[in-house]
Design a protein around this motif. Structure first.
Motif, PDB file in Angstrom:
ATOM      1  N   LEU B  38     -15.335 -27.416  96.372  1.00 24.40           N
ATOM      2  CA  LEU B  38     -16.070 -27.023  97.399  1.00 24.40           C
ATOM      3  C   LEU B  38     -15.284 -26.890  98.743  1.00 24.40           C
ATOM      4  O   LEU B  38     -15.765 -25.767  99.480  1.00 24.40           O
ATOM      5  CB  LEU B  38     -17.352 -28.082  97.543  1.00 24.40           C
ATOM      6  CG  LEU B  38     -18.436 -27.927  96.256  1.00 24.40           C
ATOM      7  CD1 LEU B  38     -19.247 -29.384  96.525  1.00 24.40           C
ATOM      8  CD2 LEU B  38     -18.690 -26.953  95.997  1.00 24.40           C
ATOM      9  N   MET B  79     -24.700 -25.197 101.992  1.00 22.13           N
ATOM     10  CA  MET B  79     -24.174 -25.897 100.855  1.00 22.13           C
ATOM     11  C   MET B  79     -25.110 -25.385  99.622  1.00 22.13           C
ATOM     12  O   MET B  79     -24.360 -25.331  98.537  1.00 22.13           O
ATOM     13  CB  MET B  79     -24.381 -27.525 101.173  1.00 22.13           C
ATOM     14  CG  MET B  79     -23.686 -28.313 100.200  1.00 22.13           C
ATOM     15  SD  MET B  79     -22.053 -28.019 100.052  1.00 22.13           S
ATOM     16  CE  MET B  79     -21.356 -29.497 101.216  1.00 22.13           C
ATOM     17  N   SER B  83     -23.643 -23.728  96.068  1.00 19.93           N
ATOM     18  CA  SER B  83     -23.990 -24.032  94.709  1.00 19.93           C
ATOM     19  C   SER B  83     -24.421 -22.775  94.039  1.00 19.93           C
ATOM     20  O   SER B  83     -24.181 -22.687  92.875  1.00 19.93           O
ATOM     21  CB  SER B  83     -25.253 -24.941  94.854  1.00 19.93           C
ATOM     22  OG  SER B  83     -25.664 -25.224  93.613  1.00 19.93           O
ATOM     23  N   ALA B 135     -22.855 -29.523  94.672  1.00 18.98           N
ATOM     24  CA  ALA B 135     -23.162 -28.684  95.962  1.00 18.98           C
ATOM     25  C   ALA B 135     -24.863 -28.808  96.374  1.00 18.98           C
ATOM     26  O   ALA B 135     -25.232 -28.856  97.202  1.00 18.98           O
ATOM     27  CB  ALA B 135     -22.550 -27.293  96.024  1.00 18.98           C
ATOM     28  N   SER B 139     -26.531 -30.562  99.406  1.00 19.11           N
ATOM     29  CA  SER B 139     -27.492 -29.659 100.181  1.00 19.11           C
ATOM     30  C   SER B 139     -28.530 -30.548 100.345  1.00 19.11           C
ATOM     31  O   SER B 139     -29.191 -30.573 101.508  1.00 19.11           O
ATOM     32  CB  SER B 139     -27.810 -28.477  99.475  1.00 19.11           C
ATOM     33  OG  SER B 139     -28.684 -28.493  98.690  1.00 19.11           O
TER      34      SER B 139
END
Lengths: 336, 336
Positions: B38, B79, B83, B135, B139
């Protein structure tokens, strides 16, 4: 009281999906497919272990059973678990779950039978990926209805399970004997995810963060017992009981503690698993010969004892100490 | 002020991942792989459109720029988008993103080159699935730091993007001409996800839910322009600018509005896309002959105008009306 709360968890899961279905069926007839996939999975059964520990942790901590927040917290844990199951079935390429075809299998077959564009596997796994994502989103929605005091534990629980899953997938690919990593993965993926953190989420919702250490010790022990039972059920259980094929850890090269220990005693087992032409029964027989399954049974007994001891001095009502001890035994000696 | 907030969004994204890396590197050296994946994706660039609209919505609504909650909200949107990108690349089997190999491609290749157990594709896609899940979890963590008033919009945004993605995947598989569905998917996936809901998340964080209708009208129009530009860039853009291969909508059979309209005018285009032996250049030439790309350009112009009009009467400061009009043009006429 607990039974009533768990019934309300069930209702909350269904009411969320029903409301979403209502909303989306008005937008487009095709939009409800991923919602219905989750509803089917909920209807197909499951043990609801995580909501049970969450609600038990809450009540043991003296939480108010009329507060709807704990119902949402329990439902959030189960919804997260649905997400993990759907994604896990893709990672493992499992064909059945709870006795019915897994999401990716169902949609791979549908794609093939309709002769749609593109690759059937990518479609089926893509649908499962999105169904699991949707469940992950709904779990966050549900947990946002719980008291804010659950947030730190909820955060840790979720990131931990994803990283634990990655480590599991990676260990299966490398497939080197490494009992330290195997036990860490088992602790992260099962102990904490299934027992310890759900209990602490419940206690946090009741404002009793002070119970975290006792619940952690209980959960780590009983969780390891839970995972070891899982490994034994996979290796020696009956798929009619478990609702999924047995021997998956062999075919998926899962470096479980059971296999890790057995491979340390008998090098030949690794070859039986990785080289073609060997049946699961051969692996089973050889595993039994190492004596490891018996050792694992004894170890489970010790873990249950350790879990009960951890809870014996916890500042919770006697009735909940007894209940947690019973739950430890039910989890450790389950047959499905 | 906005530049400063967006810099803090960037810092928050990095600080969250750095803290997680610190935590996990102490647990197991292998645990940091999904976190690093990430971090690499964040470092590789990206337009940060969603945080920009979120922060703009917040400031236009008179939110306090010193409140850290809006920084977390902006970071949460980015975020979530990470994803979606990682999972999307699996759904589309895209090889590169932002000029570097996609997560599933990188780990599929790693698996193959190391000769690990199991199937390389399943490993690579499995890692990407879990990186995207992580992710998605982060988030949620970030958005939990924002004011609770964002929750309803945040919930809708997330479930909507997952269901929109499913509809997109399904429409690509069926590949039947259905402009109603194509436009709905474009509206859900881009307009609402990229512009309208980020703006409303920002306004909600500032306690100005009353701005939602104006932001919705602006976002639906500018969002459609954003998506139509995306379709044009995919069909006629330069992959050196976009950082990803062009013509993906053709090879993935994406039923974009551009293709849907063109196929209504020229039936032969469907065959050029679905039958083997045709090059993207043939599709491009035929698309241009239908005149649809020019119509789409004109339509984009109209949408930008509609967006600016929606904001012209909104109860926000003049400086923000001008800025939102500028953003509409930047989004609609971008080259990457």
């Amino acid at each position: 009281m607990r039974t009533d709360l768990l019934r309300r968890v069930e209702d909350r899961l269904r009411s969320l999906l029903a409301a979403e279905r209502d909303l989306w069926s008005g937008v487009h007839e095709g939009a409800v497919v991923p919602i219905d996939a989750l509803a089917e999975l909920i209807a197909s059964g499951g043990k609801r272990i995580r909501p049970a520990f969450c609600v038990t942790g809450y009540l043991a901590a003296g939480g108010d059973p009329d507060d709807p927040g704990i119902v949402s917290a329990g439902a959030a844990l189960e919804m997260l678990h649905l997400s993990a199951l759907v994604h896990d079935d893709v990672l493992d390429d499992s064909g059945t779950r709870r006795g019915v075809p897994t999401v990716h299998t169902k949609y791979t077959q549908l794609h093939g039978s309709r002769g749609w564009q593109g690759e059937s596997r990518r479609y089926g796994e893509g649908v499962a990926l999105l169904v699991g994502d949707l469940a992950l989103v709904y779990s966050g929605e549900l947990m946002a209805e719980a008291p804010r005091s659950v947030v730190p534990e909820w955060n840790r629980l979720r990131s931990e399970v994803m990283i634990g899953q990655y480590m599991d997938v990676h260990a299966a690919a490398e497939f080197s004997v490494d009992p330290r990593t195997s036990r860490l993965i088992a602790r992260i993926k099962s102990g904490r995810y299934t027992i310890h953190r759900p209990l602490v989420v419940g206690a946090s919702a009741a404002g009793r963060g002070d119970l975290a250490p006792a619940f952690e010790e209980y959960g780590e022990a009983v969780g390891e017992a839970f995972q070891l039972r899982d490994d034994l059920l996979d290796a020696f259980g009956d798929s009619a009981d478990t609702g999924k094929p047995t021997g998956l850890d062999f075919t998926q090269h899962k470096m479980t503690p059971l296999l890790g220990w057995a491979m340390q005693r008998d090098e030949h087992i690794q070859a039986l698993i990785t080289e073609p032409g060997h049946t699961p029964d051969e692996v089973r027989r050889r595993l039994l010969e190492t004596g490891v399954p018996d050792d694992v049974e004894r170890h489970i007994g010790g873990l249950v004892e350790r879990g009960c001891k951890a809870i014996a001095d916890a500042p919770v009502d006697e009735v909940w100490r007894t209940e947690l001890a019973d739950m430890a035994r039910r989890v450790a000696y389950r047959t499905s």
